[in-house]
Design an enzyme around this catalytic site. Structure first.
Site, short mmCIF file in Angstrom:
data_model
loop_
_atom_site.label_atom_id
_atom_site.label_comp_id
_atom_site.label_asym_id
_atom_site.label_seq_id
_atom_site.Cartn_x
_atom_site.Cartn_y
_atom_site.Cartn_z
N CYS A 6 11.15 -41.81 12.35
CA CYS A 6 12.43 -41.10 12.18
C CYS A 6 13.25 -40.94 13.46
O CYS A 6 14.47 -40.97 13.40
CB CYS A 6 12.19 -39.76 11.50
SG CYS A 6 11.45 -39.96 9.87
N HIS A 40 17.42 -33.87 12.65
CA HIS A 40 16.84 -34.79 11.67
C HIS A 40 16.83 -34.10 10.30
O HIS A 40 16.48 -32.92 10.19
CB HIS A 40 15.42 -35.15 12.11
CG HIS A 40 14.74 -36.09 11.18
ND1 HIS A 40 15.39 -37.19 10.66
CD2 HIS A 40 13.48 -36.10 10.67
CE1 HIS A 40 14.55 -37.84 9.86
NE2 HIS A 40 13.39 -37.20 9.85
N ASN A 52 15.94 -37.56 3.27
CA ASN A 52 15.53 -38.01 4.60
C ASN A 52 15.59 -39.54 4.66
O ASN A 52 14.74 -40.23 4.09
CB ASN A 52 14.09 -37.50 4.85
CG ASN A 52 13.54 -37.93 6.20
OD1 ASN A 52 14.16 -38.70 6.92
ND2 ASN A 52 12.36 -37.43 6.53
N1 COA Z 1 6.89 -30.91 -7.23
C1 COA Z 1 6.13 -29.90 -7.66
N2 COA Z 1 5.03 -29.47 -7.02
C2 COA Z 1 4.70 -30.10 -5.89
C3 COA Z 1 5.44 -31.18 -5.38
C4 COA Z 1 6.58 -31.57 -6.11
N3 COA Z 1 7.38 -32.58 -5.69
N4 COA Z 1 4.87 -31.59 -4.24
C5 COA Z 1 3.80 -30.82 -4.03
N5 COA Z 1 3.69 -29.91 -5.04
C6 COA Z 1 2.69 -28.89 -5.21
C7 COA Z 1 1.38 -29.19 -4.54
O1 COA Z 1 0.60 -30.01 -5.37
C8 COA Z 1 0.80 -27.83 -4.36
O2 COA Z 1 0.23 -27.43 -5.57
P1 COA Z 1 -1.17 -26.62 -5.59
O3 COA Z 1 -0.90 -25.36 -4.81
O4 COA Z 1 -1.42 -26.43 -7.03
O5 COA Z 1 -2.14 -27.52 -4.90
C9 COA Z 1 2.03 -26.93 -4.13
O6 COA Z 1 3.16 -27.69 -4.59
C10 COA Z 1 2.26 -26.52 -2.71
O7 COA Z 1 2.13 -27.66 -1.92
P2 COA Z 1 2.36 -27.56 -0.37
O8 COA Z 1 2.05 -28.89 0.25
O9 COA Z 1 1.68 -26.34 0.16
O10 COA Z 1 3.93 -27.30 -0.32
P3 COA Z 1 4.80 -26.96 0.92
O11 COA Z 1 5.46 -25.64 0.75
O12 COA Z 1 4.09 -27.21 2.22
O13 COA Z 1 5.94 -28.08 0.81
C11 COA Z 1 6.54 -30.20 1.75
C12 COA Z 1 5.58 -29.43 0.85
C13 COA Z 1 6.12 -31.66 1.78
C14 COA Z 1 7.94 -30.08 1.18
C15 COA Z 1 6.52 -29.58 3.18
O14 COA Z 1 5.18 -29.44 3.62
C16 COA Z 1 7.27 -30.42 4.19
O15 COA Z 1 8.47 -30.57 4.10
N6 COA Z 1 6.57 -30.92 5.18
C17 COA Z 1 7.21 -31.77 6.19
C18 COA Z 1 7.40 -33.14 5.60
C19 COA Z 1 8.36 -33.98 6.40
O16 COA Z 1 9.29 -33.49 6.96
N7 COA Z 1 8.10 -35.27 6.41
C20 COA Z 1 8.93 -36.23 7.04
C21 COA Z 1 8.77 -36.18 8.50
S1 COA Z 1 9.86 -37.26 9.26
#
Ligand code: COA
Length: 319
Positions: free
Chosen positions: A110, A243, A273
């Site tokens: 990124c 970003h 993104n």
């Molecule tokens: N829709 C519904 N539920 C979802 C889901 C979706 N698209 N994606 C994940 N979940 C669920 C998970 O399965 C989990 O369920 P569980 O508690 O039953 O196991 C729950 O939501 C929580 O998941 P979690 O990973 O704790 O969510 P979060 O609040 O951390 O959000 C992201 C997930 C990916 C949005 C967040 O961690 C994030 O943005 N991380 C950075 C990613 C990023 O920026 N990547 C690119 C870098 S360049």
């Protein structure tokens, strides 16, 4: 310092995939995606090649600078989702726009656009170039497992480009890599070695919470470091181009920085993104909207797989 941005351009694929449409084949909801990420839709390449997109963004930037293909001394492309493993994406774009200068890719996920600017800085500093085309283009949709709701909702496709010329626009730029493969990666596609099972499927794998933790620290440290390196204070910054990975990461940075939230430029709701393309697309949109005024100080920061991060302060030199 060595260069100024002379012009910008962008291109997006025609197909828009809304959260509602995604819900028809992925177990997710519009409410979950919006509340956790701020994303409402993304553009994805269904008909276009990445070269088509990148070449369109490049042509727009070149037309706006009044620069022809024969005027270019170097083409740099930041991408991790090229049409080919080889030749480089820069090579396929060079062919598409009819240029003949050296052309190569920068792979830094990124923050790749800012890494490419750092390479360009070296060419200008050594007097090796007068016009450099820097493109960041990504078809992230190709790297997704569209059955994996934790990754596929986050990304989109697009391309942004700038033409650079010698100047004093670049005020500070810093790039960083900490070798950590396991939190965000895409395994390479494998050949069919005789007698061996086919290699793993090639999809993005991510530990979202680890990336989140890295991102919030990288964003604030990077912005502060580049502002300090430029001899400026946070109050001097006219626009922040963060970003566009997750609105919650951007809001965290807003809450920690002494820069008013309205100075953060944001398009994540419409584009998601687009990896390396986020910042140059944001630049071109903001220029088109008339937000950027000559002399404005822009602070940029990005983070991604590697783990990589990069930040810069650039003075806007376009009237
Ligand atoms: N829709 C519904 N539920 C979802 C889901 C979706 N698209 N994606 C994940 N979940 C669920 C998970 O399965 C989990 O369920 P569980 O508690 O039953 O196991 C729950 O939501 C929580 O998941 P979690 O990973 O704790 O969510 P979060 O609040 O951390 O959000 C992201 C997930 C990916 C949005 C967040 O961690 C994030 O943005 N991380 C950075 C990613 C990023 O920026 N990547 C690119 C870098 S360049």
């Amino acid at each position: 310092m060595s260069f100024s941005i002379l012009s910008t351009g962008r291109a997006l694929p025609k197909t828009v995939l809304t959260n509602e449409e995604l819900c028809s084949f992925v177990d997710t909801t519009d409410e979950w995606i919006r509340s956790r990420t701020g994303i409402g839709q993304r553009h994805i390449c269904m008909e276009e090649s990445l070269t088509d997109l990148a070449a369109e963004a490049a042509r727009r930037a070149m037309a706006s600078a009044g620069v022809g293909a024969g005027d270019l001394d170097l083409i740099l492309c930041a991408t991790i989702s090229s049409d080919y493993i080889t030749p480089s994406h820069a090579g396929t774009v060079q062919e598409a726009i009819g240029a003949s200068c050296p052309a190569f890719d920068v792979s830094a996920a990124c923050p790749g656009f800012l890494f490419a600017l750092d390479v360009a800085d070296g060419y200008f500093a050594r007097g090796r170039a007068k016009r450099i085309l820097v493109i960041a283009a990504e078809a992230m949709s190709r790297l997704m497992d569209w059955r994996d709701r934790s990754t596929c909702v986050l990304f989109g496709d697009g391309a942004g480009a700038v033409v650079l010329g010698p100047g004093e626009g670049l005020r500070s730029l810093s790039i960083r890599t900490q070798g950590r493969t396991n939190v965000l990666y895409v395994p390479a596609a494998r050949g069919n070695l005789p007698g061996r099972a086919q290699g793993p499927e090639s999809y993005a794998v991510m530990d979202g919470q680890e990336v989140f933790k890295f991102a919030v620290t990288a964003m604030c440290r990077g912005l502060r470091g580049s502002i300090r390196d430029a001899g400026l204070s946070e109050a001097d910054i006219d626009w922040v181009l963060p970003h566009q990975a997750n609105m919650r990461i951007i809001e965290f940075a807003m809450s920690k920085m002494k820069i008013p939230p309205e100075r953060f430029l944001i398009n994540i709701e419409r584009l998601a993104n687009t990896s390396a393309a986020c910042i140059p697309i944001l630049l071109d949109e903001s220029r088109e909207q008339g937000k950027l005024k000559k002399g404005d100080l822009l602070a940029m920061c990005a983070f991604g797989a590697g783990l990589t991060s990069a930040s810069a302060v650039i003075r806007w030199e376009i009237d």
